[in-house]
Scaffold this active site. Structure first.
Site, short mmCIF file in Angstrom:
data_model
loop_
_atom_site.label_atom_id
_atom_site.label_comp_id
_atom_site.label_asym_id
_atom_site.label_seq_id
_atom_site.Cartn_x
_atom_site.Cartn_y
_atom_site.Cartn_z
N GLY A 108 0.80 -1.23 0.00
CA GLY A 108 0.00 0.00 0.00
C GLY A 108 0.83 1.27 0.00
N ASP A 155 -1.09 7.13 -7.41
CA ASP A 155 0.25 6.69 -6.97
C ASP A 155 1.33 7.17 -7.93
OD1 ASP A 155 -1.34 5.30 -5.22
OD2 ASP A 155 -0.30 3.40 -5.45
C1 MEV Z 1 -4.25 1.93 -3.56
O1 MEV Z 1 -2.97 2.44 -3.15
C2 MEV Z 1 -5.28 3.00 -3.51
C3 MEV Z 1 -6.66 2.63 -4.05
O2 MEV Z 1 -7.47 3.81 -3.92
C4 MEV Z 1 -6.63 2.17 -5.48
C5 MEV Z 1 -6.27 3.27 -6.47
O3 MEV Z 1 -6.40 4.44 -6.17
O4 MEV Z 1 -5.90 2.87 -7.61
C6 MEV Z 1 -7.30 1.55 -3.19
#
Ligand code: MEV
Length: 306
Positions: free
Chosen positions: A91, A138
């Site tokens: 994450g 990201d």
């Molecule tokens: C994953 O780091 C974050 C989510 O919101 C997925 C995304 O934004 O692609 C869960």
């Protein structure tokens, strides 16, 4: 040899909701993936996962990044070595960081003169090839650095307090968790849509609070965001243990960051509470890292080893 690095990221607010166009606040953190590239006879990719050529199973992000760059650069042979401070599948945006740093390093090696916007966009396309439904968050934050409000792409001031990351060391699949939320939303739209919209509203409210450095109120809202992430099913017993260990040991706030399921949580700390929060996270079974946000996104580290 050229070495570039790109940072990972944490969400203060808005993971999952951002997939449905809601606002999120994300910050780049001073944990980086470094990519070294040099011309060679064949295509060779080296990481802790092994040494391969183009291999979409073992090195999917780097393989697709090379293929994405091939129309712009005459890539016949290159050796790419990946070194990361970011745990994979936790994450913290490790896949975005390796993709962004690879594209930047190839851009410099082959003198393609890509802009940061180009790099962020190409890296997002690579993430979509591998993951399916990935938001641009990201890859954008890893490229640009700083604290960013998404989807507005508004740059906010840096958060001036330490961030303690707690890793459950349980792999979490973003694709699977995003899919689970989509299923829940399809089944109960009247219940789940307002939750996602509330999360987005929190990000909007927090924008001003970040400017005012009102970390107490930001923290209260982050704790509400944590409750709503639990409500949409992306929590876990291990994450909750770390979240409450942090809160019971002086954290301003604590919540899941990223897709959830396993992976990481974050806590906002004061300078003098960060290490006791980190210890509490470790005592509760997690791995703790004390970090800060960073204004720097992708960057050149060394050119020809210098
Ligand atoms: C994953 O780091 C974050 C989510 O919101 C997925 C995304 O934004 O692609 C869960």
């Amino acid at each position: 040899m050229i070495t570039c690095s790109a940072p990972g990221k944490v969400y203060l607010f808005g993971e999952h909701a951002v997939v449905y166009g809601e606002s999120a606040i994300c910050c780049a953190v001073e944990l980086r993936t470094k990519v070294h590239v040099e011309k060679s006879d064949d295509i060779i990719i080296e990481s802790t996962l092994g040494t391969t050529g183009i291999d979409h199973a073992i090195h999917p992000y780097v393989s697709y990044a090379i293929e994405k760059m091939q129309p712009l650069a005459d890539i016949k042979g290159i050796r790419i070595v990946i070194e990361s401070e970011l745990p994979v599948g936790s994450g913290l945006g490790s896949s975005a960081a390796v993709t962004v740093a690879t594209i930047k390093a190839l851009d410099l090696l082959f003198e393609c003169k890509l802009s940061l916007e180009d790099i962020a966009e190409m890296a997002h396309e690579v993430e979509r090839m591998v993951q399916g439904n990935a938001s641009p968050t990201d890859t954008y934050v890893s490229t640009m650095g700083g604290v960013v409000m998404i989807p507005q792409r508004k740059r906010l001031p840096l958060i001036e307090c330490p961030i303690v990351i707690g890793n459950t060391n349980r792999f979490s699949s973003t694709k699977e968790l995003v899919g689970n939320v989509a299923k829940l939303r399809n089944e109960f739209p009247d219940i789940i849509e307002p939750i996602l919209s509330d999360i987005g509203q929190m990000s909007l409210l927090a924008e001003e609070l970040v400017h005012e450095k009102d970390y107490g109120t930001i923290g209260r809202l982050m704790n509400v965001n944590q409750g709503l992430l639990d409500a949409i099913g992306v929590g876990s017993a291990e994450l909750s243990d770390l979240v409450y260990a942090a809160r019971n040991n002086g954290a301003i706030s604590s919540k899941i960051t990223g897709a959830g399921g396993g992976g990481c949580m974050i806590a906002l700390a004061e300078d003098d509470t960060a290490s006791s929060i980190a210890k509490a996270i470790e005592d509760a079974g997690g791995e703790a890292i004390i970090t800060r946000n960073t204004k720097e996104g992708v960057r050149l580290e060394t050119l020809n080893g210098q």
